[in-house]
Scaffold this motif. Structure first.
Motif, PDB file in Angstrom:
ATOM      1  N   PRO A   1     -30.343  32.466-110.983  1.00  0.00           N
ATOM      2  CA  PRO A   1     -30.940  31.164-110.919  1.00  0.00           C
ATOM      3  C   PRO A   1     -30.332  30.185-109.994  1.00  0.00           C
ATOM      4  CG  PRO A   1     -30.705  31.766-113.195  1.00  0.00           C
ATOM      5  CD  PRO A   1     -29.846  32.699-112.392  1.00  0.00           C
ATOM      6  N   MET A   2     -31.008  29.592-109.276  1.00  0.00           N
ATOM      7  CA  MET A   2     -30.851  28.773-108.092  1.00  0.00           C
ATOM      8  C   MET A   2     -31.851  27.436-108.212  1.00  0.00           C
ATOM      9  SD  MET A   2     -29.515  30.964-104.930  1.00  0.00           S
ATOM     10  CE  MET A   2     -30.253  32.532-105.163  1.00  0.00           C
ATOM     11  N   ALA A   3     -31.254  26.302-107.983  1.00  0.00           N
ATOM     12  CA  ALA A   3     -31.831  25.038-108.121  1.00  0.00           C
ATOM     13  C   ALA A   3     -33.239  24.542-107.147  1.00  0.00           C
ATOM     14  CB  ALA A   3     -31.002  23.875-108.495  1.00  0.00           C
ATOM     15  N   THR A   4     -32.572  25.109-105.905  1.00  0.00           N
ATOM     16  CA  THR A   4     -33.566  24.511-104.946  1.00  0.00           C
ATOM     17  C   THR A   4     -33.808  25.729-103.946  1.00  0.00           C
ATOM     18  OG1 THR A   4     -31.891  23.862-103.454  1.00  0.00           O
ATOM     19  CG2 THR A   4     -32.741  22.170-105.244  1.00  0.00           C
ATOM     20  N   ASP A   5     -34.658  25.730-103.050  1.00  0.00           N
ATOM     21  CA  ASP A   5     -35.092  26.573-101.917  1.00  0.00           C
ATOM     22  C   ASP A   5     -34.058  26.403-100.951  1.00  0.00           C
ATOM     23  OD1 ASP A   5     -37.209  27.184-103.127  1.00  0.00           O
ATOM     24  OD2 ASP A   5     -38.833  26.810-101.492  1.00  0.00           O
ATOM     25  N   ALA A   6     -33.396  25.293-100.860  1.00  0.00           N
ATOM     26  CA  ALA A   6     -32.443  24.823 -99.760  1.00  0.00           C
ATOM     27  C   ALA A   6     -31.133  25.786-100.215  1.00  0.00           C
ATOM     28  CB  ALA A   6     -31.998  23.526 -99.697  1.00  0.00           C
ATOM     29  N   GLN A   7     -30.842  25.750-101.529  1.00  0.00           N
ATOM     30  CA  GLN A   7     -29.772  26.590-102.187  1.00  0.00           C
ATOM     31  C   GLN A   7     -29.980  27.975-101.937  1.00  0.00           C
ATOM     32  OE1 GLN A   7     -28.999  26.002-106.074  1.00  0.00           O
ATOM     33  NE2 GLN A   7     -26.894  27.040-106.156  1.00  0.00           N
ATOM     34  N   ILE A   8     -31.381  28.297-102.092  1.00  0.00           N
ATOM     35  CA  ILE A   8     -31.700  29.684-101.740  1.00  0.00           C
ATOM     36  C   ILE A   8     -31.562  30.290-100.684  1.00  0.00           C
ATOM     37  CG2 ILE A   8     -33.376  31.544-102.237  1.00  0.00           C
ATOM     38  CD1 ILE A   8     -34.695  29.711-104.166  1.00  0.00           C
ATOM     39  N   SER A   9     -31.877  29.351 -99.476  1.00  0.00           N
ATOM     40  CA  SER A   9     -31.665  29.634 -98.135  1.00  0.00           C
ATOM     41  C   SER A   9     -30.213  30.130 -97.981  1.00  0.00           C
ATOM     42  CB  SER A   9     -32.553  28.807 -97.190  1.00  0.00           C
ATOM     43  OG  SER A   9     -33.890  28.592 -97.690  1.00  0.00           O
ATOM     44  N   SER A  10     -29.586  29.031 -98.481  1.00  0.00           N
ATOM     45  CA  SER A  10     -27.920  28.929 -98.009  1.00  0.00           C
ATOM     46  C   SER A  10     -27.325  30.377 -98.452  1.00  0.00           C
ATOM     47  CB  SER A  10     -27.362  27.856 -98.763  1.00  0.00           C
ATOM     48  OG  SER A  10     -26.116  27.879 -98.435  1.00  0.00           O
ATOM     49  N   GLN A  11     -27.842  30.861 -99.631  1.00  0.00           N
ATOM     50  CA  GLN A  11     -27.122  31.961-100.172  1.00  0.00           C
ATOM     51  C   GLN A  11     -27.997  33.309 -99.666  1.00  0.00           C
ATOM     52  OE1 GLN A  11     -25.142  32.680-103.272  1.00  0.00           O
ATOM     53  NE2 GLN A  11     -24.345  30.671-102.071  1.00  0.00           N
TER      54      GLN A  11
END
Length: 249
Positions: free
Chosen positions: A229-239
């Motif tokens: 689980p990730m909180a934001t699309d920005a975090q997903i993009s970073s990963q």
């Protein structure tokens, strides 16, 4: 390299009522190659399965399915629901379907004959190390897949779930070495050990596993999935960027 996003990533949205079909466009915009939907997240299979398939085709995305069920029941018999799961997979237009092994140690049938009714030439079947004492062991997975290969079922494969080795207190490195030959799919998530309390990390670089070192022990030409689980699309993009920068995609 094919990068998949497992919909557990969007857990908070799903809990708030977002349908997995509505996540397909989002996965495409994030730059992934495919989506792995979770069967337990569907609330209306009849309407949602074809909608996921339709949107995935529009976005040219691979679709995989995670089924939280076993191949072999407690008495060793084949799970009677497998036929239903494969039919659902055909509606979805799957590439891969994933189960847990279950009690293959009690199976007394004929693997080649019993598996002939499944569309294995159309949908690749895999088993994963889950977080149970039965299916989360190297010996269980290796014994089943060795027998399957000997029976001519060479398309059956293994999903190496890095994080689950933490929850079963297994040796992730040794598992990678022993099961590399069977590995068709790699699930990536890290695990944080806080004085014995284990939790899934939201960052591949934070946790008990050196994921880069483990990937070097596994086939490099298979599917990969981010599954945490990730909180934001920005975090997903970073990963996604962190992973792609490492594997050179």
């Amino acid at each position: 390299m094919t990068l998949i996003l497992n919909t557990w990533i969007f857990e908070s949205d799903v809990k708030s009522g977002t349908k997995q079909a509505d996540l397909v466009d989002r996965v495409a915009k994030l730059g992934a190659d495919g989506i792995e939907v979770r069967r337990e997240y569907f609330t209306d299979l009849d309407s949602e399965l074809p909608e996921v398939a339709k949107r995935a085709k529009t976005n040219n995305l691979v679709v995989n399915l995670s089924v939280p069920d076993v191949v072999f029941e407690d008495d060793g018999s084949l799970n009677p629901k497998l036929d239903e799961y494969f039919k659902e997979g055909q509606i979805l237009g799957l590439k891969k379907i994933k189960f847990n092994t279950g009690h293959f140690d009690r199976f007394t049938g004929d693997l080649k004959k019993d598996f002939a009714r499944f569309p294995l030439d159309e949908i690749e079947m895999n088993v994963e190390n889950d977080q149970t004492a039965v299916s989360g062991k190297v010996s269980t997975i290796k014994t089943f897949l060795t027998a399957a290969n000997s029976a001519g079922l060479t398309s059956l494969g293994y999903v190496y779930d890095m994080g689950n080795w933490g929850f079963t207190h297994g040796d992730a490195e040794q598992a990678a070495k022993e099961l590399a030959a069977f590995t068709h799919y790699i699930h990536l998530k890290n695990v944080i050990n806080n004085n014995g309390e284990l939790t899934t990390s939201d960052d591949l670089d934070r946790g008990m596993f050196d994921w880069r070192a483990l990937l070097k022990l596994l086939p490099s030409d298979q599917y990969y999935a981010l599954e945490y689980p990730m909180a934001t699309d920005a975090q997903i993009s970073s990963q996604i960027k962190l992973f792609k920068d490492e594997v050179g995609a």
